[in-house]
Motif scaffolding. Structure first.
Motif, PDB file in Angstrom:
ATOM      1  N   PHE A  92       0.919  -1.084  -0.004  1.00 12.11           N
ATOM      2  CA  PHE A  92      -0.163  -0.048   0.065  1.00 12.11           C
ATOM      3  C   PHE A  92       0.986   1.177   0.017  1.00 12.11           C
ATOM      4  O   PHE A  92       0.197   2.204  -0.122  1.00 12.11           O
ATOM      5  CB  PHE A  92      -1.025  -0.040   1.143  1.00 12.11           C
ATOM      6  N   THR A  93       2.170   1.383   0.326  1.00 10.94           N
ATOM      7  CA  THR A  93       2.881   2.456   0.051  1.00 10.94           C
ATOM      8  C   THR A  93       3.006   2.622  -1.496  1.00 10.94           C
ATOM      9  O   THR A  93       2.758   3.574  -2.167  1.00 10.94           O
ATOM     10  CB  THR A  93       4.242   1.947   0.602  1.00 10.94           C
ATOM     11  N   LEU A  94       3.106   1.366  -2.353  1.00 12.43           N
ATOM     12  CA  LEU A  94       3.011   1.577  -3.876  1.00 12.43           C
ATOM     13  C   LEU A  94       1.646   2.015  -4.330  1.00 12.43           C
ATOM     14  O   LEU A  94       1.457   2.909  -5.180  1.00 12.43           O
ATOM     15  CB  LEU A  94       3.340   0.152  -4.368  1.00 12.43           C
ATOM     16  N   ILE A  95       0.486   1.779  -3.776  1.00 10.98           N
ATOM     17  CA  ILE A  95      -0.919   2.161  -4.006  1.00 10.98           C
ATOM     18  C   ILE A  95      -0.960   3.800  -3.603  1.00 10.98           C
ATOM     19  O   ILE A  95      -1.533   4.566  -4.397  1.00 10.98           O
ATOM     20  CB  ILE A  95      -1.795   1.199  -3.452  1.00 10.98           C
ATOM     21  N   GLY A  96      -0.243   4.172  -2.515  1.00 13.27           N
ATOM     22  CA  GLY A  96      -0.134   5.441  -1.995  1.00 13.27           C
ATOM     23  C   GLY A  96       0.315   6.375  -3.296  1.00 13.27           C
ATOM     24  O   GLY A  96       0.089   7.273  -3.350  1.00 13.27           O
ATOM     25  N   ILE A 137       0.046   4.835   4.381  1.00 15.95           N
ATOM     26  CA  ILE A 137       0.922   4.358   5.637  1.00 15.95           C
ATOM     27  C   ILE A 137       0.321   4.365   6.848  1.00 15.95           C
ATOM     28  O   ILE A 137       0.278   3.158   7.619  1.00 15.95           O
ATOM     29  CB  ILE A 137       2.184   5.153   5.488  1.00 15.95           C
ATOM     30  N   SER A 138      -0.536   5.537   7.303  1.00 12.78           N
ATOM     31  CA  SER A 138      -0.934   5.382   8.509  1.00 12.78           C
ATOM     32  C   SER A 138      -2.241   4.218   8.691  1.00 12.78           C
ATOM     33  O   SER A 138      -2.493   3.927   9.662  1.00 12.78           O
ATOM     34  CB  SER A 138      -1.475   6.725   8.876  1.00 12.78           C
ATOM     35  N   ALA A 139      -2.916   4.251   7.515  1.00 13.67           N
ATOM     36  CA  ALA A 139      -4.186   3.249   7.518  1.00 13.67           C
ATOM     37  C   ALA A 139      -3.748   2.064   7.864  1.00 13.67           C
ATOM     38  O   ALA A 139      -4.190   1.188   8.577  1.00 13.67           O
ATOM     39  CB  ALA A 139      -4.663   3.468   6.016  1.00 13.67           C
ATOM     40  N   VAL A 140      -2.543   1.347   7.200  1.00 13.97           N
ATOM     41  CA  VAL A 140      -1.875   0.167   7.585  1.00 13.97           C
ATOM     42  C   VAL A 140      -1.777   0.072   9.064  1.00 13.97           C
ATOM     43  O   VAL A 140      -2.101  -0.987   9.582  1.00 13.97           O
ATOM     44  CB  VAL A 140      -0.850  -0.066   6.706  1.00 13.97           C
ATOM     45  N   PHE A 141      -1.153   1.020   9.762  1.00 13.37           N
ATOM     46  CA  PHE A 141      -0.740   0.819  11.298  1.00 13.37           C
ATOM     47  C   PHE A 141      -2.268   0.966  12.024  1.00 13.37           C
ATOM     48  O   PHE A 141      -2.114   0.200  13.189  1.00 13.37           O
ATOM     49  CB  PHE A 141       0.240   2.022  11.568  1.00 13.37           C
ATOM     50  N   ARG A 142      -3.052   1.935  11.566  1.00 11.84           N
ATOM     51  CA  ARG A 142      -4.281   1.795  12.169  1.00 11.84           C
ATOM     52  C   ARG A 142      -4.951   0.521  12.271  1.00 11.84           C
ATOM     53  O   ARG A 142      -5.585   0.119  13.416  1.00 11.84           O
ATOM     54  CB  ARG A 142      -5.207   2.905  12.104  1.00 11.84           C
TER      55      ARG A 142
END
Length: 535
Positions: free
Chosen positions: A81-85, A125-130
């Motif tokens: 999801f870094t790539l998607i971002g 990035i923040s969504a993954v950690f949340r």
């Protein structure tokens, strides 16, 4: 924890949004809203479903005590999801100018859209950690990162906007020729939003590095073969795609307002130019395009801001229910699903009914209290806010239903339901906004219709798919109490207005209505202590 965080965050957000609207006015908020009109659908595709997907998979693996799989989900999600971002940020940068010029018909909003683009990457990035920590039932990272974002947005957004308005010559020196001071100030405020995303992401990364997730090496049992990576990706996207698509459709209501609102307002103004010019000439001049931007900015900046407050807080009940319902569904524990579902809906209705009904009867006084120097904007937004009030209730109740459908593995059902609602929204906008006597209030009425349809269909679908029955009495008591609350608030406001003025009469009326509501709920057997136990 999420509810307290959401409440504090919304208070801080109001402290940001209210002075921002007073600084920018209806025209400046038109530019600000245009940026969000493009940003939110892309944000939904790349971020909103991600938190739900990661939380669901993490909760399932954690319930099975597969902590090696839990850690693997985090690593694979961050890579993917870094790539998607990055792709989402690129999409915003590429679509900014054609969107503002040809879709929103508001080319001066171009800079506001550009400076918001990096928020996509940071949000991913923040969504993954949340999602990871929510799946582990640790809500503190999400809550505290939301607070960090809110504080950064307040300080950076207002500070940069005020600086751009007070030092236009300095700011315009670094911007393209033809940029107006108001467009520059709007872009400065949006830049504060991007910086707030950076603050939230930084907090989550530092907390994960310094504190960790509490999973020790002894807890990580089992090895994963290369094939398991593909299985995890498949499971992740099986949840992500329908959830993100459903969230995209939800945010398409904002995009529909932006795409059809300005165009339909132009049609309404063309039918009765004299009426619109007489009402708003002092704020937006005689230019039809400026009038349309002013009316739309007043609607999105004032009415929609208040409309979003309640659902954004009650949404936390749905988010909080996802790990519990996902774990109960994995264990096939129907009794636990029934209890958790009823608790989430009861807590949501407890807040949503009095708030929505109170907004319906006190729409104009609320706007006058919050925006005392924006009489023209209030004239445009007050009727629309009254029509939005029922939508407050239906949207607030729909959020936990969608979350529970997703947690039970029926995300595609939520997607189909929201698609039907969006069709109602589009039809309502095209039919109602071009009517001069209704104009932008038509967008509000179609929004309420959209969420009424989605709520009723979601309630039926959840019962059919899971067998969980959410009876009418679950909503009847908060609805009846909400009517008493609204009646008491309206009556007390009318009695106190002449003596105290709006500034004191409105808070007193709200307190009176709130006391009536709590007393009525106590008589009907619903108490705050009971709600705390259930939620």
């Amino acid at each position: 924890m999420l509810l307290v965080s959401a409440l504090v965050t919304k208070i801080i957000g109001a402290v940001f949004k209210l002075p921002l609207t007073n600084l920018l006015g209806g025209s400046g908020m038109g530019y600000f809203s245009c940026a969000y009109g493009l940003f939110l659908p892309v944000y939904a595709l790349s971020i909103t479903g991600l938190t739900t997907a990661v939380a669901k998979l993490t909760a399932e693996r954690s319930a099975l005590e597969d902590y090696a799989g839990v850690r693997r989900i985090l690593r694979l999600s961050l890579y993917c999801f870094t790539l998607i971002g990055l792709l989402g940020t690129g999409a915003i940068l590429l679509l900014a100018k054609p969107f503002c010029r040809y879709v929103a018909e508001n080319p001066d909003a171009y800079l506001s859209v550009l400076v918001l683009a990096p928020a996509i990457l940071l949000g991913c990035i923040s969504a993954v950690f949340r999602g990871y920590y929510e799946g582990l039932r640790t809500m503190y990272p999400t809550a505290l990162s939301q607070l960090a974002e809110a504080l950064a947005k307040l300080l950076c957004g207002l500070g940069l906007c005020r600086y751009a308005l007070t030092h236009p010559a300095v700011v315009l020196r670094y911007l393209p020729d033809g940029t107006t001071p108001l467009a520059a100030a709007s872009a400065a405020a949006v830049l504060g939003v991007t910086l707030s995303c950076a603050a939230g992401t930084l907090f989550l990364v530092l907390r994960h590095v310094c504190v960790g997730d509490g999973i020790s090496p002894d807890m990580r049992r089992g090895k994963f073969s290369p094939g398991d990576d593909r299985a995890l990706y498949h499971a992740l996207f099986a949840v992500l795609v329908p959830v993100a698509a459903g969230s995209l459709i939800t945010n398409l209501t904002n995009l529909i307002d932006l795409a059809t609102g300005m165009h339909c307002l132009h049609a309404a103004i063309a039918r009765a130019p004299g009426a619109f010019a007489d009402r708003f000439a002092g704020n937006a001049g005689q230019d039809p395009a400026a009038l349309a931007n002013f009316i739309f900015g007043s609607f999105s900046g004032l009415a929609v801001t208040i409309f979003n407050l309640v659902p954004s807080m009650t949404n936390m009940f749905g988010k909080g229910a996802i790990p519990a319902i996902a774990a109960a569904h994995a264990r096939q524990d129907r009794k636990a699903m029934q209890q958790d579902s009823a608790a989430a809906m009861l807590a949501t209705g407890f807040l949503a009914f009095p708030a929505g009904m109170g907004i319906a009867v006190l729409a104009q006084p609320i706007l006058q209290l919050l925006y005392p120097h924006r009489s023209g904007e209030i004239l445009a937004a007050a009727p629309a806010l009254g029509w939005l009030a029922p939508g407050v209730i239906f949207l607030a109740l729909t959020f936990p239903l969608f979350s529970m459908l997703q947690a039970a593995g029926h995300a595609r059902t939520a997607l189909r339901i929201m698609l039907i609602g969006v069709c109602c929204k589009l039809a309502g906008n095209l039919l109602l906004i071009p009517l001069p006597q209704i104009n932008i209030a038509g967008a509000a009425a179609s929004t309420s219709l959209c969420y009424l349809v989605t709520f009723l269909l979601s309630l039926y679908a959840y019962r059919k798919k899971t067998g969980v029955r959410l009876g009418v009495m679950l909503f009847a008591k908060p609805a009846y109490g909400g009517m008493l609350c609204a009646a008491g608030a309206a009556l007390s406001y009318s009695l106190l207005l002449g003596r105290l003025g709006n500034t004191l009469a409105l808070p007193a009326a709200i307190c009176t209505g709130g006391c009536i509501y709590l007393f009525a709920m106590w008589l009907m057997g619903i108490r705050l202590s009971t709600l705390r136990e259930h939620t």
